[in-house]
Motif scaffolding. Structure first.
Motif, PDB file in Angstrom:
ATOM      1  N   GLN A  39      -5.696 -63.048  15.298  1.00  0.00           N
ATOM      2  CA  GLN A  39      -5.687 -61.677  14.775  1.00  0.00           C
ATOM      3  C   GLN A  39      -7.084 -61.050  14.813  1.00  0.00           C
ATOM      4  OE1 GLN A  39      -4.777 -64.386  13.070  1.00  0.00           O
ATOM      5  NE2 GLN A  39      -5.699 -64.422  11.032  1.00  0.00           N
ATOM      6  N   GLU A  40      -8.131 -61.873  14.663  1.00  0.00           N
ATOM      7  CA  GLU A  40      -9.499 -61.365  14.773  1.00  0.00           C
ATOM      8  C   GLU A  40      -9.816 -61.015  16.220  1.00  0.00           C
ATOM      9  OE1 GLU A  40     -12.118 -63.650  11.470  1.00  0.00           O
ATOM     10  OE2 GLU A  40     -11.118 -64.963  12.926  1.00  0.00           O
ATOM     11  N   VAL A  41      -9.320 -61.811  17.149  1.00  0.00           N
ATOM     12  CA  VAL A  41      -9.553 -61.574  18.567  1.00  0.00           C
ATOM     13  C   VAL A  41      -8.904 -60.258  18.992  1.00  0.00           C
ATOM     14  CG1 VAL A  41      -9.156 -62.443  20.903  1.00  0.00           C
ATOM     15  CG2 VAL A  41      -9.747 -64.037  19.066  1.00  0.00           C
ATOM     16  N   ALA A  42      -7.709 -59.979  18.488  1.00  0.00           N
ATOM     17  CA  ALA A  42      -6.981 -58.762  18.865  1.00  0.00           C
ATOM     18  C   ALA A  42      -7.797 -57.514  18.560  1.00  0.00           C
ATOM     19  CB  ALA A  42      -5.635 -58.716  18.159  1.00  0.00           C
ATOM     20  N   ALA A  43      -8.573 -57.552  17.493  1.00  0.00           N
ATOM     21  CA  ALA A  43      -9.348 -56.379  17.085  1.00  0.00           C
ATOM     22  C   ALA A  43     -10.583 -56.141  17.956  1.00  0.00           C
ATOM     23  CB  ALA A  43      -9.769 -56.533  15.622  1.00  0.00           C
ATOM     24  N   LEU A  44     -10.933 -57.088  18.799  1.00  0.00           N
ATOM     25  CA  LEU A  44     -12.144 -56.963  19.614  1.00  0.00           C
ATOM     26  C   LEU A  44     -11.959 -56.148  20.889  1.00  0.00           C
ATOM     27  CD1 LEU A  44     -13.519 -60.612  19.345  1.00  0.00           C
ATOM     28  CD2 LEU A  44     -14.308 -58.582  18.110  1.00  0.00           C
ATOM     29  N   ASN A  45     -10.725 -55.864  21.286  1.00  0.00           N
ATOM     30  CA  ASN A  45     -10.443 -55.108  22.517  1.00  0.00           C
ATOM     31  C   ASN A  45     -11.137 -55.711  23.741  1.00  0.00           C
ATOM     32  OD1 ASN A  45      -8.859 -53.127  21.138  1.00  0.00           O
ATOM     33  ND2 ASN A  45     -10.771 -52.221  20.408  1.00  0.00           N
ATOM     34  N   LEU A  46     -10.958 -57.009  23.900  1.00  0.00           N
ATOM     35  CA  LEU A  46     -11.617 -57.720  24.994  1.00  0.00           C
ATOM     36  C   LEU A  46     -11.114 -57.307  26.362  1.00  0.00           C
ATOM     37  CD1 LEU A  46     -11.801 -61.274  23.405  1.00  0.00           C
ATOM     38  CD2 LEU A  46     -13.578 -59.510  23.488  1.00  0.00           C
ATOM     39  N   GLU A  47      -9.956 -56.682  26.416  1.00  0.00           N
ATOM     40  CA  GLU A  47      -9.426 -56.256  27.717  1.00  0.00           C
ATOM     41  C   GLU A  47     -10.369 -55.304  28.439  1.00  0.00           C
ATOM     42  OE1 GLU A  47      -7.623 -53.535  24.600  1.00  0.00           O
ATOM     43  OE2 GLU A  47      -7.900 -55.688  24.779  1.00  0.00           O
ATOM     44  N   SER A  48     -11.264 -54.638  27.710  1.00  0.00           N
ATOM     45  CA  SER A  48     -12.219 -53.749  28.377  1.00  0.00           C
ATOM     46  C   SER A  48     -13.100 -54.523  29.358  1.00  0.00           C
ATOM     47  CB  SER A  48     -13.085 -53.014  27.349  1.00  0.00           C
ATOM     48  OG  SER A  48     -13.880 -53.931  26.618  1.00  0.00           O
ATOM     49  N   TYR A  49     -13.293 -55.833  29.126  1.00  0.00           N
ATOM     50  CA  TYR A  49     -14.081 -56.646  30.050  1.00  0.00           C
ATOM     51  C   TYR A  49     -13.326 -56.929  31.332  1.00  0.00           C
ATOM     52  CZ  TYR A  49     -17.831 -57.330  26.757  1.00  0.00           C
ATOM     53  OH  TYR A  49     -18.889 -57.113  25.915  1.00  0.00           O
ATOM     54  N   TRP A  50     -12.085 -57.384  31.255  1.00  0.00           N
ATOM     55  CA  TRP A  50     -11.393 -57.717  32.503  1.00  0.00           C
ATOM     56  C   TRP A  50     -10.798 -56.504  33.179  1.00  0.00           C
ATOM     57  CZ3 TRP A  50      -9.650 -60.848  28.211  1.00  0.00           C
ATOM     58  CH2 TRP A  50      -8.517 -60.385  27.562  1.00  0.00           C
ATOM     59  N   GLU A  51     -10.677 -55.392  32.460  1.00  0.00           N
ATOM     60  CA  GLU A  51     -10.210 -54.157  33.099  1.00  0.00           C
ATOM     61  C   GLU A  51     -11.380 -53.324  33.607  1.00  0.00           C
ATOM     62  OE1 GLU A  51      -7.654 -52.254  30.240  1.00  0.00           O
ATOM     63  OE2 GLU A  51      -6.127 -53.833  30.412  1.00  0.00           O
ATOM     64  N   GLY A  52     -12.602 -53.708  33.248  1.00  0.00           N
ATOM     65  CA  GLY A  52     -13.787 -52.982  33.696  1.00  0.00           C
ATOM     66  C   GLY A  52     -13.844 -51.568  33.162  1.00  0.00           C
ATOM     67  N   ILE A  53     -13.354 -51.344  31.939  1.00  0.00           N
ATOM     68  CA  ILE A  53     -13.281 -49.992  31.376  1.00  0.00           C
ATOM     69  C   ILE A  53     -14.645 -49.488  30.925  1.00  0.00           C
ATOM     70  CG2 ILE A  53     -12.336 -48.622  29.461  1.00  0.00           C
ATOM     71  CD1 ILE A  53      -9.825 -50.370  29.663  1.00  0.00           C
ATOM     72  N   GLU A  54     -15.355 -50.263  30.124  1.00  0.00           N
ATOM     73  CA  GLU A  54     -16.643 -49.818  29.599  1.00  0.00           C
ATOM     74  C   GLU A  54     -17.801 -50.641  30.145  1.00  0.00           C
ATOM     75  OE1 GLU A  54     -16.199 -49.973  25.373  1.00  0.00           O
ATOM     76  OE2 GLU A  54     -14.590 -48.506  25.377  1.00  0.00           O
ATOM     77  N   VAL A  55     -17.505 -51.518  31.079  1.00  0.00           N
ATOM     78  CA  VAL A  55     -18.525 -52.382  31.670  1.00  0.00           C
ATOM     79  C   VAL A  55     -18.358 -52.367  33.183  1.00  0.00           C
ATOM     80  CG1 VAL A  55     -18.653 -53.913  29.653  1.00  0.00           C
ATOM     81  CG2 VAL A  55     -17.066 -54.446  31.505  1.00  0.00           C
ATOM     82  N   ILE A  56     -19.402 -52.792  33.880  1.00  0.00           N
ATOM     83  CA  ILE A  56     -19.309 -52.941  35.334  1.00  0.00           C
ATOM     84  C   ILE A  56     -18.368 -54.113  35.608  1.00  0.00           C
ATOM     85  CG2 ILE A  56     -20.605 -53.527  37.424  1.00  0.00           C
ATOM     86  CD1 ILE A  56     -23.094 -52.351  35.964  1.00  0.00           C
TER      87      ILE A  56
END
Length: 163
Positions: free
Chosen positions: A96-113
């Protein structure tokens, strides 16, 4: 099976690793062959070689900086290689703590290269990328280790398949 011998069952690849150097070499090979947007979900007991494998991935990407486990920082970003490496460690977290981190932005390349995302303790992810390489590291006999690679909606490069 002999040292370095591989067995394949459908798309599962098992690699027997004789020592830490073999684990590092597997990581280097992965780092040299992975493409931007690749996610590697790592599982295994403490000391099974997850961080060593990620260190090899960093070397394969040409990252000179020392790669350490982000157990307390959660995420380390290394951006000076062929591709960025995003190293995540979920050991201290509950799903449940992991879910709040929005880690998908890393593998989707949303806010990072877009780069390579390596997640230690991936079994704590309540959600997974659409495509990823699952790597399960286990202890073998006599101090050896075994890596089980399972691609999900992705293919292993010929270089990896030739190991």
């Amino acid at each position: 099976m002999e040292k370095g011998e591989i067995s394949r069952l459908d798309s599962v690849m098992k690699i027997f690793l004789a020592d830490t150097e073999a684990t590092l070499h597997l990581g280097i090979t992965l780092g040299e062959s992975l493409t931007a947007g690749s996610a590697i979900l790592l599982k295994g007991d403490l000391g099974a070689g997850k961080t060593t494998l990620v260190q090899g991935i960093g070397k394969g990407l040409g990252i000179a900086e020392s790669i350490v486990s982000p157990t307390f920082t959660l995420i380390n970003e290394y951006t000076e290689g062929r591709l960025p490496l995003y190293h995540l460690d979920l050991y201290r977290l509950e799903p449940q703590e992991v879910a709040a981190l929005n880690l998908e932005s890393y593998w989707e390349g949303i806010e990072v290269i877009p780069g390579i995302v390596a997640v230690e303790w991936a079994e704590r992810l309540p959600y997974k990328p659409d495509s990823y390489l699952s790597v399960n590291l286990t202890y073998g006999n006599g101090g050896t280790r075994q890596a089980e690679l399972i691609p999900f909606n992705c293919a292993l490069s010929e270089t990896i398949a030739a190991l």
